[in-house]
Each structure stands twice: as C-alpha cells, then as structure tokens.
Design an enzyme around this catalytic site. Structure first.
Site, short mmCIF file in Angstrom:
data_model
loop_
_atom_site.label_atom_id
_atom_site.label_comp_id
_atom_site.label_asym_id
_atom_site.label_seq_id
_atom_site.Cartn_x
_atom_site.Cartn_y
_atom_site.Cartn_z
N ASN A 1 -7.81 11.84 3.37
CA ASN A 1 -7.53 11.91 1.93
C ASN A 1 -8.75 11.65 1.06
OD1 ASN A 1 -7.86 9.11 1.93
ND2 ASN A 1 -5.67 8.71 2.21
N PHE B 1 -21.17 -12.56 24.28
CA PHE B 1 -20.71 -11.33 23.66
C PHE B 1 -19.19 -11.31 23.45
CE2 PHE B 1 -24.76 -9.69 25.72
CZ PHE B 1 -25.51 -9.97 24.59
N GLU C 1 -18.07 -3.52 24.37
CA GLU C 1 -17.29 -4.75 24.55
C GLU C 1 -16.01 -4.73 23.73
OE1 GLU C 1 -20.48 -4.70 23.49
OE2 GLU C 1 -21.63 -5.45 25.20
N GLY D 1 -10.86 4.49 7.17
CA GLY D 1 -11.35 3.17 7.58
C GLY D 1 -11.41 3.05 9.08
N HIS E 1 -28.60 -14.98 24.39
CA HIS E 1 -27.61 -14.77 25.45
C HIS E 1 -26.87 -16.05 25.84
CE1 HIS E 1 -29.40 -10.88 25.61
NE2 HIS E 1 -28.72 -10.50 26.67
N HIS F 1 0.84 -1.19 0.00
CA HIS F 1 0.00 0.00 0.00
C HIS F 1 0.88 1.25 0.00
CE1 HIS F 1 -2.41 -3.29 1.64
NE2 HIS F 1 -3.49 -2.65 1.26
N HIS G 1 -3.89 3.12 -3.48
CA HIS G 1 -4.13 2.61 -2.14
C HIS G 1 -3.48 1.27 -1.87
CE1 HIS G 1 -6.22 1.62 1.61
NE2 HIS G 1 -6.26 0.42 1.10
N ILE H 1 -10.33 9.10 0.32
CA ILE H 1 -10.28 7.93 -0.56
C ILE H 1 -10.35 6.65 0.28
CG2 ILE H 1 -8.74 6.58 -2.10
CD1 ILE H 1 -9.92 8.96 -3.51
#
Lengths: 655, 655
Positions: free
Chosen positions: A184, A429, A403, A155, A465, A27, A258, A186
C-alpha cells in the site's frame, strides 16, 4: 443467490472500523485495505475447519502484520469459529476480551502465531512451512499436505529478519509458502518513499522466490495471482497492490488510517461510501450466511482426511507427535547410567552433544540446527542427515548466519507441531535472536536454545564474543527457563527438563572450556529442583557458596580451601532459577537458609544475584581477549582469590 | 626498485598465519584470502596518515568481518602506525596486547570500529558515510571529502541487518561507500551452498547499489574494480572472488582455514609455497620499506588539507564538533527555567520532544531519527529538515522499519565524529537493536536512544508491545546509562546528562501516557545524582519508597496515603542506577539508609531491585491488552493497593 465478495469484504471493513472506533485505539487501515484479498483467500483457497481449529492438516495462516488484528478477528468470527464472539469483538483491546491489540496464539484458536513485532510472523511461517514438508516426508501426503499463507506489510519486508527468512525459504525451496504482501506504499511515518527505494520483487527473485502481482481490490486479479502462486514450485510473494483504509473516502491511501481510529465522521462517511446500513457489530443476514458457507467449505475435506488418518498405520505415532507427547520410555536415562559409571570431563557444549546423541536416537521429532556454528555449538549428532530441498526428511538444518531467522523459524516449527526444534549459536548472539526468544516465551512453545561459549571462559575471541549480561538478562524474560549446567550430568538433566516441558522454551548456557564431572552417583534429576546442595559443609557451616555452570567447580575448590581453615562451606549448584523459585518454602529454606553468609559466583553481571546472595563474585564490565585461564585469574574467579574474600566478609560480620 | 604487490600481500599472509599459530587461536583464512585486495586498497586508494590516525578527513576503513583481525593489525603495523608494534602482534589474543581477537576501536588507533558481531561493521560504515555527507554539506569539500571502505564476508551479507544497511545506503545514495565483499564461498559450516542460494549482486542492485566483480588475486582486476566503484555515483559492492587461506597449499579454499591455526606443518608448507623465507615476525627489509612508503602516501594530502583548514572561516566550529565538545553556553538551562514557571503535565515522550526543541536549536550537531515511529517517539522537532539524498544537510533521518540498522548507523555516525546521533523506537523493540546498543557501550560512543512506550502504560497494544524485562536488562549492559525520568523536568535533566557524556551511550525510557510535573522549583540537575529524595517523610519515617518513571507519581500518592495513617514515608526518584552507584557512601546512605523499610515500585521485572529494596512492586509476567489505567489497576500499581502492602510489611516486621 450468491453474495458478492465485495459485500463479504465490507463486513470485515465494517467490523474493523467499528471495533477500532469503539476502542478508540487500533489499526483500521490494514484490514480495510486487505479485506478483499483476505476474503478470496478464506472463501476459496484456505484449507481450514472452524469446527476443529486445530485440525493437524489445516493450512496455516499467519497475519504477520499483526497490528491489523481486526482482520483475523473478523475472519474467525465470520467463518464460524466459536471465538471470537461478537461480544469478544466489541471488547477489542479491553481487559478480558481475547481480541487483544495484536493477535495472540494463546488467546484464540485460529490465531496460529503471536504477531506484532514486525517481520517475525513471516519468519515463523517459514518454520511452519519447513515443519510441513518435514512431516510430509515422514508421514506422507495422506496425512500432511497443506500450505502456509502469510499476510505481510511493508514493515515486515523492511525488517532485517525478512532477509534471513526469505533467504532460508528460497534456499529450502518452500513452494508451499505463499506470502500476500499488502503493498500500500504507506508506513507510519508516511509514504514508503521516505525511507526506501528498494525493488522488492527483484530482491525476492534474487533469493529464488516467485513473484506475482495483482490488483488487491480486483477479485479475479487476486484469484489469478493465488492460482499462479499455488502452481509455482517456488515460494511465492504475491504483490497485492492495495489502498490502505479502502472505503474510508477521505482518509484512504494515507497514513492517517494506519494506527488510529477513523473518527465518528469518517466512519459515517465510510458507511455511506460502502453503502453499509447496518449498525456497528450488526451483520446483514445474507452476508453472515455467505461467510458461514465459506467457513463450512473445509468440513468435507477434513472428513476425508480423518478417514485417511483412521486407516493409516502411522496413525498413533502421527497423533503422538502432533500432540507433543514424548515417546513412552524415552526418559529412561540409560545415558545417565552410563555417565555415572564413566565420568566425562568435557565442555558442557560437548556434554550437550553427547546427551543429544541419546535424545535424537530416542525422539524422532527433534530437528536440530545452528546458525553456522555447527562444530562450535556441537548441535549435530552423527546420524542426523541435513534437512535440505532435496531431503526434507533430514533432521539437521544449516541455518546459515541467520540467528534471528533461525529462532523465529524454530518458533514456527514448534507452533506447527509435530517436531521439537533446537538450535545453536554463541550465547553473546542471543542478543541477535532475543526478540524471537521473547516470542517463544510469550507463545508458550517448546523450543530449546543451545547457547554455547557462555562466559569469558571462551577466551581469546574477546569482549565482542564474551557474554557478561546475557545469562541474567535472559533470566528476566517471563516464562523462559534458563539453564546453566555445571557438568556433563547436569547438562543431560537440563536437556531432559527442557524436552519434558511442553508449555514454553528453554535455553541452555554451555561452556566452550572443559569442566570436571562433579557427580558420579546415579541420582534423581537434581536440576529439576533448580538448585541443590552439591556439597555439604564438613566443619560448622558458616558460608553457602552458590554457583552456576563453570563456576561450580571453582566453588568446590573454594569450599575445600575454607574447610582447610575450619570454615564449613556448603556448595549449592543453581542451574535454573525459575525451577528453584517454584519449590516449596521448606526446600528453599533448607538450601538457602537465612542467617548464614551466602555468596554467589557466576562469571557474569552481579546485578540480580542480590535475590539469593549477600555477596557476589561476578563481572560487571566487558571482558578481554586472552586465554580463558588468564581471564579467570585476571577477573578474580579463582579459589585463591575468593576464599580470602569470604574470610574477610565473615570477619567483618557481613552476615 | 618497486616491490611487487604480491610480496607486500604475502607479508600480511605471513604475519597472519604466524600470529594465529603463536596464539593457537584465530582466523587466518580471511586475511590470507583478502591480502591482495587489501594491499591495493591501502597502497593506492585509501586516504590516511599513519602519523595522525585521527585526521578528521581520512577515509574510514571498517573490517566488518572482524574475525579476520590480523588483516587490519598487519596493515596498521606495515603502513607505519605507532601501534601495533611487532611485539603487540606477537601478543595477539593475549592479555595486555592491543591485538585482541576481534578489532577494538578503544585499543588501537586506525581501528575505526569494534567488529566481530557479524553485519554490524558494514552497518556502522553506512552511518559513517551518512556523517561524511552531512558534514560535507555543512562544512564543504575543503574540509570534508572522504570515502568509507568496508571489507565484509558472507556472514556480514547473510545477517538480517545487512538488508537494513543496504536499504538505507541505497535509499540515501551513499556513493562514497564502497564495500569489498570477500566472496570466498566458505562459511564456518562449510560451503555457502549449505545455507544460501542467493544472487547477492542482484539483491544489491535491487536496492540501488552498483556492483562490480573482480578476481581478488589479480591486481589489475582489483584496481579496475576499485576505479569503477569510485567513479559510480551509487554505493558500490565490489565482489572480490577470492580463495580463503590463499597461500596455504593444502588447506586453502576450505573452511579448515577459517577459524583455527593452520598447524605447524601447513604453515611450513605455506612458507615454501609463497617462497617466504623469513622467520615468524621478521620482515624482509625491501618489503617493509615498500609498505612504509605506501603508508607515507597520505602525508602530502594531509598537509594540503591542514592548510585549507587553517584558512577556513569555519575552522573553530569544525574542530569543536569533530572533537565532540558541546557549544559554550549550551547548558544554560533556559528551558528548565521556563518549565519551572510553566509546569507541563505531559507524557515524557512529549517532554523529550520539548527538550529536543531547545537542544536542537542550541546544538547544530544533533541528528535525530526514528525507525518509522516519528509521531510516536516524538523525535522530530519543528525546524529539522529530513536528511535525504537530495539534502544531506538535513538533520532528521527517516530510518524506516529498521531498528537494528538505525542503531548501528548511529554508532557509525558517532564513531565518525562531528555529529551526535539520537534515534527512537518503542522500548520493547530495544530487543531488535540490542546487539548494537551493546556495541555503543563497548565502543564508548555518544549515542542517545529514545525509547518510548516504556511499560504496560502503553495500554491497548498488548504484551507484544509492552516492555517488562527491558528496563532492567538494559541496566545490565556495562557502560550504558539507562534513564527513566518521572516528569518533564527529569526528562530535560536526563537529556542534558546524555548529551554531556562523551564516553558512552545513554538510553531514555519514556512514557506514552501523560504524567504530572512533580518539580516546579528551579534546582540543580538532581538526576545527575542518579537518585534523590523527591519527598521527605512528614511523620516519623518508617518507609522509603523508591520509584522510577511513571511510578514516581504513584509513589507520591502512596506516601500521602501512608502519612494519613501516621506513617512517615520518603519518596526517592531513581532515574539512573549507574549514576547513583557512582555517588559517595555518604550520599547513598543518606538517600537509602539501612534499617528503614525500602520498597520499590517499577512497572517491570522485580529481579534486580533487591539491590536497593527490601520489597518490590513490579511485574514478573507478560502484560495484557487494555487501556493503561485498567492495567495499572489490574497489576497492582495503585496507591490503594500498595499502601496496605506497606502497612502489612511494617506490621510483620520485614525490616
């Protein structure tokens, strides 16, 4: 004569595009776009000493946008870290080089965290900043006084975990956390307009952050922004407006830079555009020297710190904690003595709390917490004060309903060092924090997960659960020790093992419901073997019943029922598979010999139990909402139902 | 004489506190706090017909704060749904009652989604709202013209997924989505001040939402807020300022009402405070009647809609799609004919794209997407236009870097009906969406996950991106069909099976790297059996090599090497375990007979393979960063390394 920062930044650009080109994979866009801001940060702001990368009071720098790994590899090389060497960089993304596709903390000093799974680097940095403020409260400005810096991309900011991390950092007023956002516009798919319309600065401000913008290619603008960020008491988002792939004349500003090599033609064009005449992996001497000088900047500050450390009365305790050694004598086991004399028929979540009362008193480095289930996870002990913006010295964090953010923050705390984080949620969870649990394991950090309500035994809350696949699927994460203790004694033993382990995470699966204490004699830590014979057959042994957690009691009852019919039955409690697998052949064969019917009981998926058992009693479907005892009856987890199945198996000659 | 809304709301309060008290387990605080707002919503705003709960053009209502399940059970009973009956409510949280601890879509009509895992109900509602606008674009206002309503608590808003859901809804301008936020300032651990300092309305506005506040216990204030939300073209957050446990005079406003029965004394005090004289589970006749009238409100609108449907030329297609039936003739297999004539040596991600070209042309109901990895997941076909705020008729969603939000939105789309969602990310990031994958399975919805880069075969990106434990741990989720096809033909077959399945999700694990097409004769769908003999031994059979995905080719090469030494070797391709387990004994025994050495090859954890294999070639550690071929060599996945291991095993008599 001083070298222009642009030239120094172009060294990053050249190394990045050349290394990606040589690997034909990687990248280049992010390192080329952020090279200017990173140059200012490493040249003028970041506190570090390449000669001693693990200096305890260094600033932490996390490249959250880990795909831009050539940025950090370039910086470490240029500022004078022993590794990566230029040969390491030549080996970028090849077997044997520490310059992996994404930065890995276990491959290179100076890489503070393993990043790449988006959003997690940022969230780990929040944990580092918490650890810094906590240790500052304990040891004072002389020993602990540093910042945490992050480079994050769109991201990282779009991921859900970012909301949790931002909320936590804002609430705890972590002013020493500064995030450079590589703005940027992008992403991989193209313009950010394809998928988002968010006013990011407004969101950060809504959570108590300070936001400042700069032109990411104007050095004074960058400096002003960093100065403002440092001056502001809130955590700061530094909005660096950048052009992805800056310097690649035909591709910059597009997603083409990228995640792929620029190609020979564009690399050549960039060389021309940047007026960069050197061959790949060759650096002009003045630029190399300027970078070494920048890297040497921290030496004096480090020297002064070392002098302060030498004079500090808390020196030994500070170093002990930063090196992760437990206090001497802390493994004495008074609590286990007491337990053997005073058996406790309690839920293992409660047993965990009781163990923690002893642990937290003996180990000042523990920092507990829960994702808004404090009273259910039993994670808070009496003397623990909350860690808050007003009291960073507290040792309990109300993480909120976050969490994943909690788990990542714990990784960051453990990476920072000086503290041992543990935190709780419901076992079901664990799915919410699974990406961070994986990174605990990959990064070899000591984090203890306290996962309660570990089966249908939680009862009425129902299938949403009730863990079914969780215990087994967590066992599959490499380097994670999963424990499912059967009673109060095993719970204390598993806690001791989790804390003693310096090189990786542990996860405790604990019940909501009460269990009988099965062991009342004071013994060695039997859980250390992973599995052990809890009950030996009285009649001639014809079956070995292996069980974990709440099902061990059921196994004992089943064994009694079988013995009543003259069938000898061992019961093996198996709290931790990985530890059992590490025992020698003789031990494993003694516990689980061939030629005897082996049956497992665990209130979860049977898939996986074939490793040890010929027959399995388990649950290969979702649970149901009802009181626990009704569910255990309904799904066949009673001695009355299991014993006849064993008899039938013996009669049909399964073994 | 009309009945005051407060009295109607108090019926919800009474049922909720009495049912929780009878179960001695549950969450009374939320239903009691939101009873007033919910009464107005169900009495005056929501479009529904209790006589036909699945009316295609009904408003969707999602109780995202699923722990407050007695709210929806009360509402469904009161408005006249056939279930839950009062006996069902008496059986709340007991075995056999459809009134489970958390609302389950498969137990009761009118429960649109299974909720409880926080944040997911809200995020599924975003998917429902997308499906509504899409179908509206396709079928017009006459047939599709409804809203999506949500009740969410602080937990739902604090979870990371909320950021993704809010971002997606704001970007797509889903104005028909209205969320009532139960703003009671209480979480399980206590005051929200313990863990958050966020200005929630500001955050929503930053993502393009409309926010309106109301007093959640003032009926006109509620009405004004709902009117404003409906009128505004943006998605709306309705900030309902409420008191948790409203009506319980000593406990209201505290976390004591959140997750436990109020206790006999407080229930009695609440009865007095609310002037509610009826016995538990007994309703005053005028209140009961008022509720039935409220429930009957939608009958006329439904009648008018039915008339429009009858007259609509798209009637049959609309009903087909809403009922989830595939178009007739769509399974004809022209593409498979072509493949057998024109073998394709491509990555299975590419093969998936090729299959999708055929599928998307034949099935107008598919809506594809990716979490910002479109070009890597190969999820977009040529004719697919993006689904955007300007073109809801598009069939491809740029989800952004929101894996979890994407998965939950897909669940919501599938629950809504009329569309078949599929979406992609890297397999390693299945961890990010795992909680939603579990809910796909629990809710029995047809969602297809396209997970590419399915092993160390992705190469240079390294261990953060390389799945190891993922394939196996996904196999453990009940009701999820996990596929790992070996070539272009199997990929097409697995796609066909995924789409044909109406009652649950499927997940495709696909390679980044190219694979040879292994089958060139046109056959039945062999993948439908889960596993099949791809190659029969030539010499006397001494080993059966079982493999999946990219390792099937390796298995074939290994078999060739063995045959060269006179050792007969079958190769079994096993793309889907669950389908294989469903075959009859005869078939399974034919494919995997006892008494022959069975060896598995899969570039992932070996744990679990003991179910079928005596020996396993796998990977029980994290991977590394290097080109794929180097990694396969390094970790032992070559015929050169595997064949001698088989010979050694045969010689040592493993079997």
């Amino acid at each position: 004569m001083s070298v222009e920062p642009r030239l120094m930044a172009n060294a990053i650009r050249a190394l990045s595009m050349d290394a990606v080109q040589a690997a034909n994979s990687g990248h280049p866009g992010m390192p080329m776009g952020m090279a200017d801001a990173a140059t200012i940060l490493f040249k003028e702001y970041l506190k570090y000493d390449p000669k001693e990368p693990n200096w305890h009071d260094r600033d932490r720098f996390v490249l959250s946008a880990g795909h831009g790994s050539m940025l950090i590899y370039s910086l470490l090389h240029l500022t004078g870290y022993a590794r990566p060497t230029m040969d390491d960089i030549r080996g970028f993304r090849k077997l044997g080089s520490p310059c992996a596709g994404h930065p890995e903390n276990f491959m290179l000093e100076g890489v503070e965290a393993t990043t790449g799974p988006l959003g997690q680097g940022f969230a780990m940095a929040v944990g580092m900043a918490i650890a810094e403020r906590h240790l500052n409260a304990v040891f004072g400005d002389d020993l602990v006084d540093h910042r945490t810096w992050v480079i994050a991309g769109d991201g990282c900011l779009m991921e859900g975990i970012n909301h949790e991390a931002v909320g936590l950092a804002g609430h705890l007023k972590l002013g020493r956390l500064n995030v450079l956002w590589d703005n940027n516009k992008i992403t991989i798919d193209g313009s950010t307009d394809l998928s988002t319309s968010e006013d990011i600065p407004a969101r950060y401000r809504a959570s108590g952050w300070h936001v400042v913008s700069c032109d990411g290619h104007d050095f004074d603008s960058i400096r002003n922004a960093l100065d403002e960020a440092i001056a502001d008491p809130r955590p700061s988002l530094i909005d660096c407006r950048t052009i992805i792939g800056w310097g690649a004349p035909n591709k910059q500003g597009t997603s083409a830079t990228h995640g792929a090599a620029l190609g020979d033609d564009e690399v050549a064009a960039a060389r021309k555009h940047l007026v960069w005449d050197s061959e790949p992996f060759d650096l002009p001497e003045p630029i190399e020297r300027a970078w070494r000088e920048a890297g040497a900047r921290g030496g004096k500050v480090h020297e002064e710190w070392r002098a302060r450390l030498a004079a500090n009365p808390q020196r030994e305790e500070f170093v002990r904690r930063m090196e992760g050694r437990l206090p001497e004598g802390s493994a004495k086991g008074d609590y286990l003595d007491w337990l053997s004399a005073n058996p406790q028929n309690v839920a293992t979540r409660k047993a965990s709390e009781m163990a923690l009362e002893a642990i937290n008193a003996a180990l000042p480095e523990t920092i507990g917490g829960s994702a808004d289930l404090t009273g259910s996870n039993n994670t808070k002990t009496k003397a623990q004060a909350p860690l808050t913006a007003d009291n960073y010295g507290g040792r309990y964090i109300y993480y909120g309903i976050r969490e994943f953010g909690m788990a990542a923050a714990m990784n960051g705390m453990a990476l920072h060092g000086g503290v041992i984080p543990y935190g709780g949620t419901f076992l079901v969870f664990s799915d919410y924090c699974r990406p961070a649990i994986r990174l605990s394991a990959l990064q070899n950090v000591r984090v203890v997960y306290v996962m309660t309500h570990d089966s249908i035994g939680l009862g009425e809350d129902g299938p949403t659960h009730q863990p079914v696949e969780h215990v087994m699927s967590l066992r599959m994460i490499p380097n994670l020790d999963v424990y499912r203790p059967a009673d109060a004694v095993e719970t204390a033993e598993c806690w001791a093992l989790s804390l003693a382990r310096q090189d990786g995470p542990s996860l405790l699966c604990l019940t909501r419901q009460n269990l009988s204490q099965l062991r009342t004699e004071r013994t060695d830590n039997f859980c250390a073997k992973g599995a052990y014979r809890l009950r030996a057959a009285k009649a001639a042994r014809r079956v070995i019943i292996i069980a974990t957690g709440s099902e061990v009691e059921t196994a004992l009852k089943t064994a009694e029922a079988l013995e009543g019919q003259g069938i000898g039955a061992d019961v093996v409690s198996m709290p931790c598979w990985t530890l059992f697998d590490r025992q020698d052949d003789a031990y494993r064969t003694d516990i689980l010999p061939k030629g005897v019917l082996r049956l497992s009981i665990e209130a979860g998926t049977t898939l996986g139990w074939e490793r040890y058992a010929d027959l399995s009693i388990g649950l290969d479907r979702f649970g149901a909402s009802a009181p626990a005892e009704d569910l255990f009856e309904r799904f066949g987890f009673t001695a009355d139902q299991i014993a006849p199945r064993i008899v039938a198996a013996l009669n049909s000659g399964v073994k």
